[in-house]
Motif scaffolding. Structure first.
Motif, mmCIF file in Angstrom:
data_model
loop_
_atom_site.group_PDB
_atom_site.id
_atom_site.type_symbol
_atom_site.label_atom_id
_atom_site.label_comp_id
_atom_site.label_asym_id
_atom_site.label_seq_id
_atom_site.Cartn_x
_atom_site.Cartn_y
_atom_site.Cartn_z
ATOM 1 N N ASN A 91 -17.889 4.609 -28.342
ATOM 2 C CA ASN A 91 -17.865 5.248 -29.640
ATOM 3 C C ASN A 91 -17.835 4.394 -30.618
ATOM 4 N N LEU A 92 -17.245 2.937 -30.607
ATOM 5 C CA LEU A 92 -16.670 2.086 -31.994
ATOM 6 C C LEU A 92 -18.234 2.055 -32.480
ATOM 7 N N LYS A 93 -19.215 1.633 -31.860
ATOM 8 C CA LYS A 93 -20.522 1.165 -32.349
ATOM 9 C C LYS A 93 -21.160 2.413 -33.427
ATOM 10 N N GLU A 118 -9.384 -8.847 -40.876
ATOM 11 C CA GLU A 118 -8.375 -9.345 -40.181
ATOM 12 C C GLU A 118 -8.501 -10.044 -38.908
ATOM 13 N N PHE A 119 -9.395 -9.248 -38.146
ATOM 14 C CA PHE A 119 -9.832 -9.893 -36.780
ATOM 15 C C PHE A 119 -11.169 -10.984 -36.740
ATOM 16 N N LYS A 120 -11.530 -11.335 -37.835
ATOM 17 C CA LYS A 120 -12.518 -12.333 -38.020
ATOM 18 C C LYS A 120 -13.507 -12.314 -37.125
ATOM 19 N N CYS A 121 -14.268 -10.907 -37.218
ATOM 20 C CA CYS A 121 -15.340 -10.406 -36.307
ATOM 21 C C CYS A 121 -16.309 -9.826 -37.180
ATOM 22 N N ASN A 126 -21.785 -7.298 -31.741
ATOM 23 C CA ASN A 126 -22.198 -8.663 -32.336
ATOM 24 C C ASN A 126 -22.916 -8.275 -33.903
ATOM 25 N N SER A 127 -23.224 -9.434 -34.900
ATOM 26 C CA SER A 127 -23.455 -8.926 -36.270
ATOM 27 C C SER A 127 -24.659 -8.176 -36.245
ATOM 28 N N SER A 128 -25.621 -8.303 -35.306
ATOM 29 C CA SER A 128 -26.858 -7.633 -35.235
ATOM 30 C C SER A 128 -26.731 -5.939 -34.982
ATOM 31 N N VAL A 170 -18.424 -13.807 -33.383
ATOM 32 C CA VAL A 170 -17.652 -13.856 -32.169
ATOM 33 C C VAL A 170 -18.048 -13.363 -31.128
ATOM 34 N N GLU A 171 -17.744 -13.798 -30.140
ATOM 35 C CA GLU A 171 -18.175 -13.525 -28.682
ATOM 36 C C GLU A 171 -17.498 -12.140 -28.502
ATOM 37 N N GLY A 172 -18.095 -11.241 -28.241
ATOM 38 C CA GLY A 172 -17.695 -9.752 -27.607
ATOM 39 C C GLY A 172 -17.520 -8.958 -28.929
#
Length: 219
Positions: A91-93, A118-121, A126-128, A170-172
């Motif tokens: 669901n998050l995506k 906050e979590f630097k992500c 990923n960013s794509s 960030v990986e993940g």
């Protein structure tokens, strides 16, 4: 009660990113149990000082209610702990790409921006991921390819450049970060729930002993 309030007040932004309400319900249960504890504490003092068996019976029932509530909070936290990874992956995506910067979804937008800073992500995986966003595809992003909250140094329109020197890679992605955060917090909720429940058992034992030592009240 403090743990429940802390979860609802300080961490409520992330609750809007979850499809299940179990995380919030566990916190509400701790708050409710905390209120009952305060009422029960006053009643227990009165029952002890006045040596009233009737008050002790009420006190015992309230202790039992607190015990059941705390156990319920602990069990819910444990159950959700097992389900969390699958829920976030499912669901998050969709939440991020479909609701970010959309009408009447300000709470989601704020939660996503806070999460990424906050979590630097950046993005769910990923960013794509942001290329699939309604916000980007409809041109509402003003040539940004990612939100400005993805930037290492956030500023207006900094999200135009999708490069590791500019945004977090960030990986993940944010899933891994949020999952780790909520799992740690669920451990705390579960530990508090079960821990306080164990204390209630001791309280119920002492209440029974005191009850039996008091003389029956005349009717």
């Amino acid at each position: 009660m403090a743990v429940g309030l802390w979860t609802l007040v300080k961490k409520s932004d992330y609750i809007s990113l979850l499809s299940s309400r179990i995380y919030a319900v566990s916190a509400y249960i701790l708050c409710l149990a905390g209120v009952i504890v305060m009422v029960t504490g006053v009643l227990g003092c009165c029952a002890t000082f006045k040596e009233k068996r009737r008050l002790l019976r009420v006190y015992f029932v309230l202790l039992m209610c607190i015990f059941l509530l705390e156990i319920l909070a602990g069990v819910l936290a444990y159950i959700y702990y097992q389900q969390l990874s699958d829920e976030l992956k499912s669901n998050l995506k969709n939440t991020m790409v479909e609701k970010y910067k959309q009408p009447e979804q300000d709470h989601v937008t704020q939660a996503v921006d806070k999460l990424q800073q906050e979590f630097k992500c950046c993005g769910s995986h990923n960013s794509s991921d942001w290329m699939e966003s309604v916000w980007v595809r409809t041109g509402e992003s003003s040539k940004r390819v990612v939100p400005d909250s993805c930037c290492k140094t956030p500023m207006e329109l900094c999200g135009e450049r999708d490069h590791p020197s500019n945004i977090y890679k960030v990986e993940g992605g944010c899933i891994a970060k949020l999952e780790n955060f909520i799992m740690n917090h669920l451990k705390l909720i579960g530990a508090v729930g079960v821990g306080v429940a164990c204390v209630q058992i001791v309280g119920m034992i002492f209440t029974c002993c005191l009850y039996r030592s008091l003389k029956a009240e005349p009717y």
